[in-house]
Write a protein that holds these residues in place. Structure first.
Motif, PDB file in Angstrom:
ATOM      1  N   ARG A  73      58.290   3.365  87.830  1.00 56.71           N
ATOM      2  CA  ARG A  73      59.704   3.660  87.996  1.00 56.71           C
ATOM      3  C   ARG A  73      60.591   2.647  87.278  1.00 56.71           C
ATOM      4  O   ARG A  73      61.642   2.998  86.749  1.00 56.71           O
ATOM      5  N   ALA A  74      60.172   1.385  87.252  1.00 56.08           N
ATOM      6  CA  ALA A  74      60.982   0.356  86.597  1.00 56.08           C
ATOM      7  C   ALA A  74      61.069   0.593  85.093  1.00 56.08           C
ATOM      8  O   ALA A  74      62.145   0.521  84.493  1.00 56.08           O
ATOM      9  N   ILE A  75      59.918   0.891  84.485  1.00 58.12           N
ATOM     10  CA  ILE A  75      59.910   1.147  83.041  1.00 58.12           C
ATOM     11  C   ILE A  75      60.683   2.418  82.726  1.00 58.12           C
ATOM     12  O   ILE A  75      61.469   2.466  81.767  1.00 58.12           O
ATOM     13  N   GLU A  76      60.474   3.458  83.522  1.00 57.67           N
ATOM     14  CA  GLU A  76      61.182   4.710  83.275  1.00 57.67           C
ATOM     15  C   GLU A  76      62.691   4.534  83.420  1.00 57.67           C
ATOM     16  O   GLU A  76      63.465   5.112  82.655  1.00 57.67           O
ATOM     17  N   HIS A  77      63.114   3.723  84.386  1.00 53.96           N
ATOM     18  CA  HIS A  77      64.549   3.470  84.545  1.00 53.96           C
ATOM     19  C   HIS A  77      65.103   2.724  83.336  1.00 53.96           C
ATOM     20  O   HIS A  77      66.213   3.026  82.862  1.00 53.96           O
ATOM     21  N   ARG A  78      64.347   1.755  82.827  1.00 48.34           N
ATOM     22  CA  ARG A  78      64.791   1.007  81.653  1.00 48.34           C
ATOM     23  C   ARG A  78      64.910   1.922  80.439  1.00 48.34           C
ATOM     24  O   ARG A  78      65.907   1.879  79.702  1.00 48.34           O
TER      25      ARG A  78
END
Length: 347
Positions: A73-78
């Motif tokens: 989720r963190a990478i996708e949000h970035r």
């Protein structure tokens, strides 16, 4: 329709407690069966039971039944943040060349997560085993699709700088345009309303090919993205009964309700989500609503009496809810930064 006064609160509570007990110990399927049997029996006895085409003003899938996302989720949000910024930069830099070029910001900014999840977790490309899914991208969201392609290395910065300046063959078309960009877009979706109409007949044609034994299409899906303002177009709703009648289970409409039209707010002084739900359910569609973010889950779980949902359904109109809509705040921030020269975020 006015609510009838409860003349026997104790009896009502006993019925509701019984319903909750079935739900808790026998599950939703059994509960649904019993409720439907009661309604059918009441109608056979001549009791008028009006059919409701809308469900509660909450997410269709409860939190405890949501599937965990397999992604980071963190990478996708970035990545989503970079794509959102680049989509904005494409339009603002084009309008520094000429304010006549225009462009649309709100459509993609409010639907970026939908596209991101689709590209990352749902949609199939063409392979030897799969014919590929078919996407009808909302025309006004095209800057976001270009921004994603830039991040993937499929488009160059020079091409992005030619947004809506494709006359010399090097720029990017304003909207999905397979004639001008045959290696990029699958279907044209502007003028508004044509995308939904074509998607229905495309899904039906895939069923025809499968039924005639001409092609293997059982795994292929047709996805059509559109906005709530686009639902005003006669073509958008003109063939939805055909999809319900033909049971086109290979077709998915995704309607992004950001409450905006080209010439102002979405019409009406109610809830466009509820209005569209009744229209599509009446035509035989399955409807999944996504209204509240996960931050609301704990608060809604404490609503034992249902009063919070009841008040949001009766007293909260769409334009009041919009005041706290994070999408609207994002747009206000964008407008405040419009005087700066935006640069494209790196890949």
């Amino acid at each position: 329709m006015s609510q009838q006064e409860d003349i026997d609160i104790t009896e009502t509570s006993e019925w509701l407690d019984a319903l909750k007990a079935v739900q808790a110990f026998r599950g939703a399927e059994r509960t649904n069966y019993l409720v439907n049997r009661l309604v059918d029996e009441a109608r056979r006895e001549g009791i008028y039971v009006p059919r409701s085409l809308t469900t509660a003003y909450k997410n269709t899938i409860p939190p405890e039944q949501e599937e965990k996302s397999p992604g980071d989720r963190a990478i996708e949000h970035r990545l989503r943040s970079i794509i959102r910024w680049n989509a904005l930069a494409i339009i603002l830099r084009a309008n520094r060349e000429s304010s006549q070029l225009g462009g649309h910001i709100a459509s993609f900014q409010s639907a970026a997560t939908l596209y991101d999840i689709g590209f990352g977790h749902f949609w199939h490309a063409v392979t030897e085993q799969h014919g590929g899914d078919l996407l009808f991208i909302q025309g006004h969201s095209s800057p976001g699709i270009y921004a994603r392609a830039f991040l993937e290395g499929r488009l160059s910065e020079e091409q992005l700088l030619g947004y809506r300046q494709e006359t010399d063959g090097k720029g990017l078309s304003s909207y999905p345009h397979p004639w001008l960009m045959p290696d990029f877009w699958q279907f044209p979706t502007v003028s508004m309303g044509l995308g939904p109409l074509m998607a229905i007949y495309q899904a039906r044609f895939l069923k025809y090919l499968q039924g005639r034994g001409l092609a293997e299409t059982t795994q292929r899906k047709v996805w059509a993205f559109m906005g709530d303002g686009e639902m005003d177009e006669p073509e958008s709703l003109g063939a939805i009964s055909l999809a319900g009648r033909e049971r086109l289970d290979n077709l998915i409409f995704v309607i992004n309700c950001n409450l905006q039209r080209l010439d102002g707010p979405v019409r009406g002084n109610g809830k466009i989500v509820q209005e569209l739900e009744s229209v599509f359910r009446g035509a035989g569609w399955n409807v999944i609503k996504v209204l509240w973010g996960s931050g609301w889950d704990r608060l809604l779980a404490k609503d034992r009496s249902g009063l919070l949902l009841q008040r949001s359904r009766r007293h909260l109109v769409q334009h009041e809810q919009r005041a706290d809509d994070p999408v609207l705040h994002l747009l206000l921030d964008v407008r405040a930064a419009a005087g700066r020269r935006p640069g494209l975020a790196g890949r």
